[in-house]
Design an enzyme around this catalytic site. Structure first.
Site, PDB file in Angstrom:
ATOM      1  N   ASP A 297       1.644  -3.250  -9.145  1.00  0.00           N
ATOM      2  CA  ASP A 297       1.830  -4.705  -9.011  1.00  0.00           C
ATOM      3  C   ASP A 297       2.598  -5.013  -7.725  1.00  0.00           C
ATOM      4  O   ASP A 297       3.730  -4.576  -7.556  1.00  0.00           O
ATOM      5  CB  ASP A 297       2.641  -5.224 -10.213  1.00  0.00           C
ATOM      6  CG  ASP A 297       2.862  -6.729 -10.137  1.00  0.00           C
ATOM      7  OD1 ASP A 297       2.023  -7.470 -10.677  1.00  0.00           O
ATOM      8  OD2 ASP A 297       3.868  -7.170  -9.522  1.00  0.00           O
TER       9      ASP A 297
ATOM     10  N   TYR B 245       6.479  -9.855  -1.437  1.00  0.00           N
ATOM     11  CA  TYR B 245       7.253  -8.600  -1.360  1.00  0.00           C
ATOM     12  C   TYR B 245       7.171  -7.932   0.015  1.00  0.00           C
ATOM     13  O   TYR B 245       7.915  -6.999   0.290  1.00  0.00           O
ATOM     14  CB  TYR B 245       6.784  -7.598  -2.437  1.00  0.00           C
ATOM     15  CG  TYR B 245       6.754  -8.113  -3.860  1.00  0.00           C
ATOM     16  CD1 TYR B 245       7.353  -9.317  -4.205  1.00  0.00           C
ATOM     17  CD2 TYR B 245       6.109  -7.416  -4.865  1.00  0.00           C
ATOM     18  CE1 TYR B 245       7.301  -9.809  -5.501  1.00  0.00           C
ATOM     19  CE2 TYR B 245       6.057  -7.885  -6.172  1.00  0.00           C
ATOM     20  CZ  TYR B 245       6.648  -9.089  -6.469  1.00  0.00           C
ATOM     21  OH  TYR B 245       6.589  -9.566  -7.762  1.00  0.00           O
TER      22      TYR B 245
ATOM     23  N   LYS C 169      -0.409 -11.234  -5.414  1.00  0.00           N
ATOM     24  CA  LYS C 169      -0.172 -12.634  -5.810  1.00  0.00           C
ATOM     25  C   LYS C 169      -0.170 -13.579  -4.618  1.00  0.00           C
ATOM     26  O   LYS C 169       0.259 -13.203  -3.523  1.00  0.00           O
ATOM     27  CB  LYS C 169       1.175 -12.737  -6.538  1.00  0.00           C
ATOM     28  CG  LYS C 169       1.373 -11.682  -7.610  1.00  0.00           C
ATOM     29  CD  LYS C 169       2.666 -11.857  -8.388  1.00  0.00           C
ATOM     30  CE  LYS C 169       2.945 -10.631  -9.238  1.00  0.00           C
ATOM     31  NZ  LYS C 169       3.725  -9.578  -8.548  1.00  0.00           N
TER      32      LYS C 169
ATOM     33  N   HIS D 125       1.308 -16.954  -7.986  1.00  0.00           N
ATOM     34  CA  HIS D 125       2.654 -16.399  -8.227  1.00  0.00           C
ATOM     35  C   HIS D 125       3.560 -17.360  -9.004  1.00  0.00           C
ATOM     36  O   HIS D 125       4.244 -16.953  -9.939  1.00  0.00           O
ATOM     37  CB  HIS D 125       3.287 -16.037  -6.872  1.00  0.00           C
ATOM     38  CG  HIS D 125       4.331 -14.981  -6.952  1.00  0.00           C
ATOM     39  ND1 HIS D 125       4.551 -14.073  -5.954  1.00  0.00           N
ATOM     40  CD2 HIS D 125       5.243 -14.682  -7.910  1.00  0.00           C
ATOM     41  CE1 HIS D 125       5.527 -13.255  -6.292  1.00  0.00           C
ATOM     42  NE2 HIS D 125       5.979 -13.613  -7.477  1.00  0.00           N
TER      43      HIS D 125
HETATM   44  N1  LIG Z   1       5.724 -12.653 -11.056  1.00  0.00           N
HETATM   45  C1  LIG Z   1       6.977 -12.791 -10.695  1.00  0.00           C
HETATM   46  O1  LIG Z   1       7.465 -13.880 -10.358  1.00  0.00           O
HETATM   47  C2  LIG Z   1       7.866 -11.588 -10.671  1.00  0.00           C
HETATM   48  C3  LIG Z   1       9.248 -11.740 -10.536  1.00  0.00           C
HETATM   49  C4  LIG Z   1      10.031 -10.614 -10.526  1.00  0.00           C
HETATM   50  C5  LIG Z   1       9.455  -9.358 -10.662  1.00  0.00           C
HETATM   51  N2  LIG Z   1       8.095  -9.229 -10.756  1.00  0.00           N
HETATM   52  C6  LIG Z   1       7.436  -7.913 -10.879  1.00  0.00           C
HETATM   53  O2  LIG Z   1       8.019  -7.219 -11.973  1.00  0.00           O
HETATM   54  C7  LIG Z   1       8.485  -5.955 -11.519  1.00  0.00           C
HETATM   55  C8  LIG Z   1       9.651  -5.473 -12.357  1.00  0.00           C
HETATM   56  O3  LIG Z   1      10.726  -6.390 -12.325  1.00  0.00           O
HETATM   57  P1  LIG Z   1      12.124  -6.048 -11.631  1.00  0.00           P
HETATM   58  O4  LIG Z   1      11.898  -5.076 -10.548  1.00  0.00           O
HETATM   59  O5  LIG Z   1      12.766  -7.339 -11.298  1.00  0.00           O
HETATM   60  O6  LIG Z   1      12.991  -5.445 -12.813  1.00  0.00           O
HETATM   61  P2  LIG Z   1      12.858  -4.286 -13.916  1.00  0.00           P
HETATM   62  O7  LIG Z   1      11.630  -3.498 -13.741  1.00  0.00           O
HETATM   63  O8  LIG Z   1      13.151  -4.925 -15.219  1.00  0.00           O
HETATM   64  O9  LIG Z   1      14.137  -3.407 -13.582  1.00  0.00           O
HETATM   65  C9  LIG Z   1      14.247  -2.686 -12.394  1.00  0.00           C
HETATM   66  C10 LIG Z   1      15.660  -2.082 -12.332  1.00  0.00           C
HETATM   67  O10 LIG Z   1      15.833  -1.166 -13.409  1.00  0.00           O
HETATM   68  C11 LIG Z   1      16.120   0.147 -12.889  1.00  0.00           C
HETATM   69  N3  LIG Z   1      15.405   1.081 -13.765  1.00  0.00           N
HETATM   70  C12 LIG Z   1      14.076   1.344 -13.788  1.00  0.00           C
HETATM   71  N4  LIG Z   1      13.788   2.217 -14.756  1.00  0.00           N
HETATM   72  C13 LIG Z   1      14.952   2.518 -15.368  1.00  0.00           C
HETATM   73  C14 LIG Z   1      15.293   3.364 -16.444  1.00  0.00           C
HETATM   74  N5  LIG Z   1      14.377   4.088 -17.072  1.00  0.00           N
HETATM   75  N6  LIG Z   1      16.607   3.441 -16.804  1.00  0.00           N
HETATM   76  C15 LIG Z   1      17.540   2.723 -16.155  1.00  0.00           C
HETATM   77  N7  LIG Z   1      17.277   1.897 -15.134  1.00  0.00           N
HETATM   78  C16 LIG Z   1      15.987   1.792 -14.741  1.00  0.00           C
HETATM   79  C17 LIG Z   1      15.620   0.128 -11.471  1.00  0.00           C
HETATM   80  O11 LIG Z   1      16.359   1.013 -10.663  1.00  0.00           O
HETATM   81  P3  LIG Z   1      15.694   2.295  -9.899  1.00  0.00           P
HETATM   82  O12 LIG Z   1      14.632   1.755  -8.987  1.00  0.00           O
HETATM   83  O13 LIG Z   1      16.848   2.873  -9.153  1.00  0.00           O
HETATM   84  O14 LIG Z   1      15.156   3.190 -10.958  1.00  0.00           O
HETATM   85  C18 LIG Z   1      15.902  -1.324 -11.069  1.00  0.00           C
HETATM   86  O15 LIG Z   1      17.258  -1.495 -10.711  1.00  0.00           O
HETATM   87  C19 LIG Z   1       8.818  -6.224 -10.055  1.00  0.00           C
HETATM   88  O16 LIG Z   1       9.017  -5.046  -9.316  1.00  0.00           O
HETATM   89  C20 LIG Z   1       7.630  -7.036  -9.637  1.00  0.00           C
HETATM   90  O17 LIG Z   1       6.507  -6.215  -9.412  1.00  0.00           O
HETATM   91  C21 LIG Z   1       7.294 -10.333 -10.783  1.00  0.00           C
END
Ligand SMILES: NC(=O)c1ccc[n+]([C@@H]2O[C@H](COP(=O)([O-])OP(=O)(O)OC[C@H]3O[C@@H](n4cnc5c(N)ncnc54)[C@H](OP(=O)(O)O)[C@@H]3O)[C@@H](O)[C@H]2O)c1
Length: 275
Positions: A46, A51, A76, A109
């Site tokens: 994704d 980004y 997106k 998005h």
């Molecule tokens: N559509 C939208 O508006 C929108 C908005 C925000 C995000 N997104 C998408 O959703 C994806 C995920 O959201 P996000 O990146 O905000 O947050 P997330 O996936 O909920 O959390 C990521 C965080 O958790 C850590 N992490 C990952 N796996 C872990 C585990 N097993 N144990 C402990 N910590 C862990 C990561 O650190 P490390 O990298 O150090 O492991 C990072 O700090 C984004 O990357 C993006 O693609 C979409």
């Protein structure tokens, strides 16, 4: 390997994808993180124009040696491209950045007030043109989805929304499921902005199965029929996040996790997003 769900047009989508927002400080870091994820068994990536990593993400996909048709790729459309009447060019720009002939899923998005219906019309044109296998929404609340559906000839395949145990958005999720729109969870682990993974209820359930709290939260999403796209740049945590198919939460545990809802957002409210 992640199990798959079926979109409303019969295209299948792996239930776990790799989120790539801020996955690397440099293009090289982003490239390496995506290559590692593909090596770890991820087949769903994704990204988004916002980004600014479509180039390294696409390069990693192309150079992985995995057949293109085995990887599900989402990107997106950003709000300024909607405001600037630049939707079709933005889509072509994303394809070019990724270096791909087609996308698997193209998402709006965020909803842009006053442009929701006209944006969807152009998304439908893009879909009919055949260079994306599905189109969908992101961050659309019920009233935004209703606006899309009013004139839609193509039902959105997904709605990617902030979704984790502290923000379960049951109203939006139920509405989307009722309309045949698959909910996708962004920030499924609560991102780095909230201490979700230290929650005592999750720690207790994780202990019972010998799993991590991250795995419990991802499993909860999948059992409820939703895609989740956790982001991790680490080889170990990527591997952990995709190993969620060898245990099953009880109905009572699913309810306990639902009950953790606090209505806490880490991101913007879709009615007040500014570009
Ligand atoms: N559509 C939208 O508006 C929108 C908005 C925000 C995000 N997104 C998408 O959703 C994806 C995920 O959201 P996000 O990146 O905000 O947050 P997330 O996936 O909920 O959390 C990521 C965080 O958790 C850590 N992490 C990952 N796996 C872990 C585990 N097993 N144990 C402990 N910590 C862990 C990561 O650190 P490390 O990298 O150090 O492991 C990072 O700090 C984004 O990357 C993006 O693609 C979409």
């Amino acid at each position: 390997m992640a199990k798959k769900f079926l979109l409303n047009n019969d295209v299948s989508i792996p239930s776990i994808g790799l989120g790539t927002y801020k996955i690397g400080l440099t293009d090289d870091d982003s490239y390496r993180a995506v290559r590692t994820a593909l090596d770890n068994g991820y087949r769903h990536i994704d990204t988004a124009t916002l980004y600014q990593n479509e180039k390294p993400v696409g390069k990693a996909i192309r150079e992985s040696g995995i057949p293109r048709e085995d990887i599900f790729v989402t990107t997106k459309l950003w709000g300024t491209d909607i405001l600037n009447n630049n939707i079709k060019k933005a889509f072509e720009g994303s394809l070019k950045n990724l270096g791909l002939d087609y996308l698997d899923l193209y998402l709006v998005h965020w909803p842009v007030k006053g442009k929701i219906s006209s944006t969807w019309k152009e998304m439908e044109d893009i879909y009919i043109d055949g260079k994306t296998r599905a189109i969908g929404l992101s961050n659309h609340l019920i009233h935004h989805v209703e606006e899309v559906l009013k004139d839609a000839t193509v039902i959105p395949a997904v709605n990617q929304i902030e979704l984790h145990p502290y923000l379960i958005q049951q109203d939006v999720v139920s509405f989307c499921i009722e309309k045949g729109i698959l909910p996708e969870a962004w920030s499924p682990l609560g991102s780095s902005k909230m201490p979700l993974l230290q929650d005592e209820v999750l720690i207790w359930i994780a202990g019972k199965y010998g799993k991590s709290t991250a795995q419990v939260v991802l499993r909860w999403n999948i059992q409820k029929g939703r895609v989740a796209i956790p982001k991790s740049a680490s080889h170990e945590r990527q591997a952990e996040n995709i190993q969620v198919f060898d245990f099953e939460l009880t109905d009572d545990e699913v309810k306990q996790i639902d009950n953790l809802d606090k209505g806490h957002r880490t991101g913007a409210h879709p009615d007040y997003i500014e570009f």
